[in-house]
Structure formats: C-alpha cells, structure tokens
Design a protein around this motif. Sequence first.
Motif, PDB file in Angstrom:
ATOM      1  N   GLU A 309      46.358  43.186  47.848  1.00 42.79           N
ATOM      2  CA  GLU A 309      45.134  42.470  47.472  1.00 42.79           C
ATOM      3  C   GLU A 309      44.825  42.643  45.990  1.00 42.79           C
ATOM      4  OE1 GLU A 309      40.466  41.943  48.848  1.00 42.79           O
ATOM      5  OE2 GLU A 309      41.614  43.681  49.529  1.00 42.79           O
ATOM      6  N   ALA A 310      45.039  43.875  45.469  1.00 39.13           N
ATOM      7  CA  ALA A 310      44.782  44.120  44.052  1.00 39.13           C
ATOM      8  C   ALA A 310      45.745  43.333  43.173  1.00 39.13           C
ATOM      9  CB  ALA A 310      44.889  45.608  43.749  1.00 39.13           C
ATOM     10  N   THR A 311      47.015  43.249  43.589  1.00 42.16           N
ATOM     11  CA  THR A 311      47.998  42.494  42.822  1.00 42.16           C
ATOM     12  C   THR A 311      47.656  41.008  42.819  1.00 42.16           C
ATOM     13  OG1 THR A 311      49.716  44.103  43.376  1.00 42.16           O
ATOM     14  CG2 THR A 311      50.443  41.940  42.617  1.00 42.16           C
ATOM     15  N   ALA A 312      47.269  40.492  43.970  1.00 37.31           N
ATOM     16  CA  ALA A 312      46.904  39.075  44.058  1.00 37.31           C
ATOM     17  C   ALA A 312      45.645  38.781  43.248  1.00 37.31           C
ATOM     18  CB  ALA A 312      46.701  38.682  45.519  1.00 37.31           C
ATOM     19  N   ALA A 313      44.687  39.701  43.264  1.00 37.37           N
ATOM     20  CA  ALA A 313      43.452  39.491  42.509  1.00 37.37           C
ATOM     21  C   ALA A 313      43.725  39.432  41.022  1.00 37.37           C
ATOM     22  CB  ALA A 313      42.457  40.618  42.821  1.00 37.37           C
ATOM     23  N   TRP A 314      44.635  40.280  40.535  1.00 32.16           N
ATOM     24  CA  TRP A 314      44.958  40.250  39.108  1.00 32.16           C
ATOM     25  C   TRP A 314      45.660  38.948  38.745  1.00 32.16           C
ATOM     26  CZ3 TRP A 314      50.002  40.159  37.143  1.00 32.16           C
ATOM     27  CH2 TRP A 314      50.069  40.199  35.745  1.00 32.16           C
ATOM     28  N   ALA A 315      46.555  38.485  39.593  1.00 31.85           N
ATOM     29  CA  ALA A 315      47.318  37.273  39.290  1.00 31.85           C
ATOM     30  C   ALA A 315      46.440  36.027  39.284  1.00 31.85           C
ATOM     31  CB  ALA A 315      48.454  37.103  40.303  1.00 31.85           C
ATOM     32  N   HIS A 316      45.314  36.075  39.993  1.00 33.88           N
ATOM     33  CA  HIS A 316      44.450  34.896  40.094  1.00 33.88           C
ATOM     34  C   HIS A 316      43.019  35.285  39.739  1.00 33.88           C
ATOM     35  CE1 HIS A 316      47.821  32.954  42.067  1.00 33.88           C
ATOM     36  NE2 HIS A 316      47.890  33.972  42.903  1.00 33.88           N
ATOM     37  N   SER A 317      42.833  35.871  38.570  1.00 38.25           N
ATOM     38  CA  SER A 317      41.509  36.361  38.180  1.00 38.25           C
ATOM     39  C   SER A 317      40.837  35.409  37.201  1.00 38.25           C
ATOM     40  CB  SER A 317      41.622  37.756  37.563  1.00 38.25           C
ATOM     41  OG  SER A 317      42.428  37.731  36.400  1.00 38.25           O
ATOM     42  N   GLY A 318      39.514  35.554  37.113  1.00 37.81           N
ATOM     43  CA  GLY A 318      38.729  34.702  36.227  1.00 37.81           C
ATOM     44  C   GLY A 318      37.937  35.515  35.225  1.00 37.81           C
ATOM     45  N   ASP A 319      36.662  35.199  35.061  1.00 35.60           N
ATOM     46  CA  ASP A 319      35.810  35.831  34.061  1.00 35.60           C
ATOM     47  C   ASP A 319      35.073  37.030  34.649  1.00 35.60           C
ATOM     48  OD1 ASP A 319      36.489  33.839  32.227  1.00 35.60           O
ATOM     49  OD2 ASP A 319      34.860  32.532  32.935  1.00 35.60           O
ATOM     50  N   LEU A 320      34.606  37.899  33.747  1.00 32.76           N
ATOM     51  CA  LEU A 320      33.680  38.952  34.148  1.00 32.76           C
ATOM     52  C   LEU A 320      32.307  38.324  34.390  1.00 32.76           C
ATOM     53  CD1 LEU A 320      34.428  41.963  31.749  1.00 32.76           C
ATOM     54  CD2 LEU A 320      34.693  41.950  34.228  1.00 32.76           C
ATOM     55  N   VAL A 321      31.733  38.617  35.546  1.00 28.37           N
ATOM     56  CA  VAL A 321      30.429  38.060  35.877  1.00 28.37           C
ATOM     57  C   VAL A 321      29.477  39.191  36.238  1.00 28.37           C
ATOM     58  CG1 VAL A 321      31.379  35.858  36.645  1.00 28.37           C
ATOM     59  CG2 VAL A 321      31.051  37.705  38.293  1.00 28.37           C
ATOM     60  N   ALA A 322      28.194  38.972  35.972  1.00 32.23           N
ATOM     61  CA  ALA A 322      27.175  39.992  36.201  1.00 32.23           C
ATOM     62  C   ALA A 322      26.801  40.068  37.669  1.00 32.23           C
ATOM     63  CB  ALA A 322      25.942  39.688  35.358  1.00 32.23           C
ATOM     64  N   ARG A 323      26.548  41.295  38.120  1.00 35.79           N
ATOM     65  CA  ARG A 323      26.023  41.537  39.457  1.00 35.79           C
ATOM     66  C   ARG A 323      24.601  42.089  39.333  1.00 35.79           C
ATOM     67  NH1 ARG A 323      29.887  38.696  40.643  1.00 35.79           N
ATOM     68  NH2 ARG A 323      31.574  39.309  42.051  1.00 35.79           N
ATOM     69  N   GLY A 324      23.890  42.128  40.431  1.00 35.11           N
ATOM     70  CA  GLY A 324      22.501  42.530  40.390  1.00 35.11           C
ATOM     71  C   GLY A 324      22.270  43.991  40.066  1.00 35.11           C
ATOM     72  N   ASP A 325      23.276  44.855  40.284  1.00 32.31           N
ATOM     73  CA  ASP A 325      23.094  46.286  40.052  1.00 32.31           C
ATOM     74  C   ASP A 325      23.519  46.713  38.657  1.00 32.31           C
ATOM     75  OD1 ASP A 325      25.806  45.955  40.295  1.00 32.31           O
ATOM     76  OD2 ASP A 325      26.078  47.442  41.890  1.00 32.31           O
ATOM     77  N   ARG A 330      35.234  41.185  37.530  1.00 31.24           N
ATOM     78  CA  ARG A 330      36.075  40.020  37.231  1.00 31.24           C
ATOM     79  C   ARG A 330      36.288  39.219  38.505  1.00 31.24           C
ATOM     80  NH1 ARG A 330      38.552  38.609  32.864  1.00 31.24           N
ATOM     81  NH2 ARG A 330      38.174  40.674  31.920  1.00 31.24           N
ATOM     82  N   GLU A 331      36.021  37.922  38.424  1.00 32.49           N
ATOM     83  CA  GLU A 331      36.224  37.043  39.567  1.00 32.49           C
ATOM     84  C   GLU A 331      37.697  36.977  39.926  1.00 32.49           C
ATOM     85  OE1 GLU A 331      34.347  33.540  37.864  1.00 32.49           O
ATOM     86  OE2 GLU A 331      32.783  33.667  39.417  1.00 32.49           O
ATOM     87  N   TRP A 332      37.962  36.766  41.211  1.00 34.23           N
ATOM     88  CA  TRP A 332      39.350  36.643  41.655  1.00 34.23           C
ATOM     89  C   TRP A 332      39.419  35.702  42.852  1.00 34.23           C
ATOM     90  CZ3 TRP A 332      36.121  40.437  43.280  1.00 34.23           C
ATOM     91  CH2 TRP A 332      36.084  40.727  44.636  1.00 34.23           C
ATOM     92  N   LEU A 333      40.613  35.202  43.081  1.00 30.41           N
ATOM     93  CA  LEU A 333      40.852  34.330  44.220  1.00 30.41           C
ATOM     94  C   LEU A 333      41.317  35.192  45.385  1.00 30.41           C
ATOM     95  CD1 LEU A 333      41.090  31.344  45.199  1.00 30.41           C
ATOM     96  CD2 LEU A 333      43.513  31.493  44.588  1.00 30.41           C
ATOM     97  N   PRO A 334      40.619  35.172  46.521  1.00 29.83           N
ATOM     98  CA  PRO A 334      41.044  35.987  47.664  1.00 29.83           C
ATOM     99  C   PRO A 334      42.468  35.673  48.070  1.00 29.83           C
ATOM    100  CG  PRO A 334      38.836  35.109  48.025  1.00 29.83           C
ATOM    101  CD  PRO A 334      39.377  34.447  46.782  1.00 29.83           C
ATOM    102  N   ALA A 335      43.171  36.696  48.537  1.00 29.69           N
ATOM    103  CA  ALA A 335      44.591  36.537  48.877  1.00 29.69           C
ATOM    104  C   ALA A 335      44.801  35.466  49.931  1.00 29.69           C
ATOM    105  CB  ALA A 335      45.157  37.873  49.344  1.00 29.69           C
ATOM    106  N   ASP A 336      43.886  35.340  50.891  1.00 30.54           N
ATOM    107  CA  ASP A 336      44.078  34.364  51.953  1.00 30.54           C
ATOM    108  C   ASP A 336      43.793  32.943  51.506  1.00 30.54           C
ATOM    109  OD1 ASP A 336      41.386  34.517  51.635  1.00 30.54           O
ATOM    110  OD2 ASP A 336      40.932  35.190  53.679  1.00 30.54           O
TER     111      ASP A 336
END
Length: 382
Positions: A309-325, A330-336
């Motif tokens: 999952e970590a390898t797939a997330a790196w290969a299909h990642s996007g921008d850093l986005v803010a969270r509420g906390d 970094r956004e990523w495309l789920p493996a499935d």
Amino acid sequence: MMRTDPRTPGADAATAGDPAGGARRTAPPREGRALLEVSHVSKRFVRGGLLSRDHVDAVVDADFSLSSDTAEIFTIIGESGSGKTTLARMILGLEQPTSGRIRFEDMTSDERRGRAARLDFMRRVQPVFQNPFETFNPLKRVDRYLYSTARTLLGADSRSAAEEAMDDALQKVGLSLQEIAGRFAHELSGGQLQRVAIARALIPNPSLLIADEPVSMVDASLRMSIVNLLRELRDELGVSIVYITHDLATAYYISDRLAIMQRGHIVEMGPARPILDAPEHPYSRLLKASVLSIDDPGAGTLAPADRSEATAAWAHSGDLVARGDGRFVREWLPADSEDETDSGAVDDSRADLSNADEPDAELDDTRTNRERGGEHHMERRT
C-alpha cells in the motif's frame, strides 16, 4: 480540499514534545524573522556517463520553516535512502539545491559570500553527526577540537578565555574540561564522546543544531541521556534542533513537529503526537507497523509489514493537503483504485527512484565528517 502553508507550525507545537502531555518549559521567545525557511527545495543527482546518464531525485519539493519566536525540535523521519540526510546537508550548505531556496535568518547560501559571512553562518548553525568516533581524529586530542572552535568561531582571544568557554559548554552536557583534557577519542565512552561533540557545537552559541541520528551509535542505556540533553538545549538555552532519525520511539519523545519522508517526498507533516498516535499516510502507517512488538516474544512469528500500500501510494501521490488537526498529508490513490484509472503511469524521476537506491544522497558519516565534522575541517575552510 483546503490547502494551506505547511511551513506554519501547528498550534500543538508548544506541548507536543512533552511526553506527559502538559506544557513544557520554554526559553524566552525570540522575536523577529523566521529562523529557517526551506521553500520548495529539490535535489537531483545525475549519474552515469555521456551514453548512459540518468538521475535520482533525492529530495522533491521539501517545504517547511522553523519560527524564530520559540525554540522547537523538528524531526525528519524516514528509512535509509529517503533523502533526510541530503536535506540536512543542504541546510548546512554542504550541498546546493537543484531548485528551491533555503534561507537562514533571511539569507541564502548565495548571499553568504566572503569569509565573514561564512563564519557567521557556522557560528549560528552547527552539526552533530551520527558516529562520534568518526567525528574526531583518533590521533588528535579531543580538547583541541573544542579549543579550535572557541578561537575560530567564538573569537576567544586568549587561552584562558577559550578554556572558560570550553568548560562552560562541557558543563551544559554534564562533563567538564578537567575530565576530557589531554584525552584521545578512544579513551572516552561513546556517550561521553557524543556529549563532547554536542559541547563543541554549543561553544559558538548557535541558534540551530542539525543532529543527524545522534543516538544511533550510542548504547541503549545512554540513548535517553542524549535525547534528554537535546530537550534541555531546546527548553533552557532556546536552541532549535532539526533532529534526523528513523527511530519512532525517540521521535515521539522528543519532537514538537515532524516530517515523514518517503523516497525524497514529504508524505506527512505536522504536530508529532497526532501523527505518531494515528498516522494517516500509508507510508507513515508502514513505519509504525514495522516497530518490533513484544506481544509474542521468542515465538518466531514476527512477519514483515506489508509494503504494497505504501509503495502504491508513493507511485500515485498528489499534493500535501491540510487536515483538521494541524497535519499535512500527501494525497494518494488507493491501491484498489489503480485499475480503474489511467493514472498508473509513473514519471521518469520516480521510475528511477523505484529501481535504484539513492547514490550519494544518504552519504555515510565518514564522508560527511571529512567535509564538515571535526573543527580541523572548519579551520581549513576558514
């Protein structure tokens, strides 16, 4: 989803480094400009000859800052080859960014021209390296490094003034000049020698320490004493620290904020406790899952964490986005979802990284210390 400036410290930074969860002691606020600003910094290493040239992107678009108002410990976490040491070397001025800008107290390395400007930077920013036994020449007495630092960077104009500064710095790390005077590196323990290395860095009264895995070569029994010392430097002396490590335990204990790097990219960043308690990015979760457990000791049933999952997330990642906390992920495309989109192609730079380790980026301490470490190298630069 909202995107905000990831260089802005989170609201929890004042208490995140306290393992008890309460407000920690802080040094008096430092008014004025940003202490350190890393703005969209990338570093590309080119390798090979004319007929077979390729490249490795060791650091990609790193972006964060340290405030001058309050001292903090900013931790950079990642596996070997993730780019964390390359990023530290660029902050120290040992490597130049391929793109982006690093400013320390509103001045870039290009603007620090001339001997006086370089010496001033060396006074304000000091390194602490991983292996203390490689920091010090075994044929040279340890106190000579401290003496040279006091004369060159602090400007001590007499031996008595230099020795006073040396002893003062050693006292801050729990040693004294009497204990180490005339001794060689092999006559000190690893913990003592690392404390001497930190004391040498403290002599010119720096604003920023770059600590590159300072406890990884120290016995486990001494590790916490070094970590506690770094916290005391932050709380009592007002020294900010960029702490580089792959050890999540010490990162949890010591950090105010942190950034997790995967193959040159920052994938999660923000207040330390929320991230390490509940990591969101797949690579952050992988690092936490890889920590050895004592649930089933001696049974031989431990299995390596799943990296897919970590390898797939790196290969299909996007921008850093803010969270509420206060964190950035970094956004990523789920493996499935990979097979349902046409975004599975990986650009050339990432393909290079996926097929090769990072050459020259995570340099060993021997090369690092030959270029920067021990004060005899600083003397030659000056």
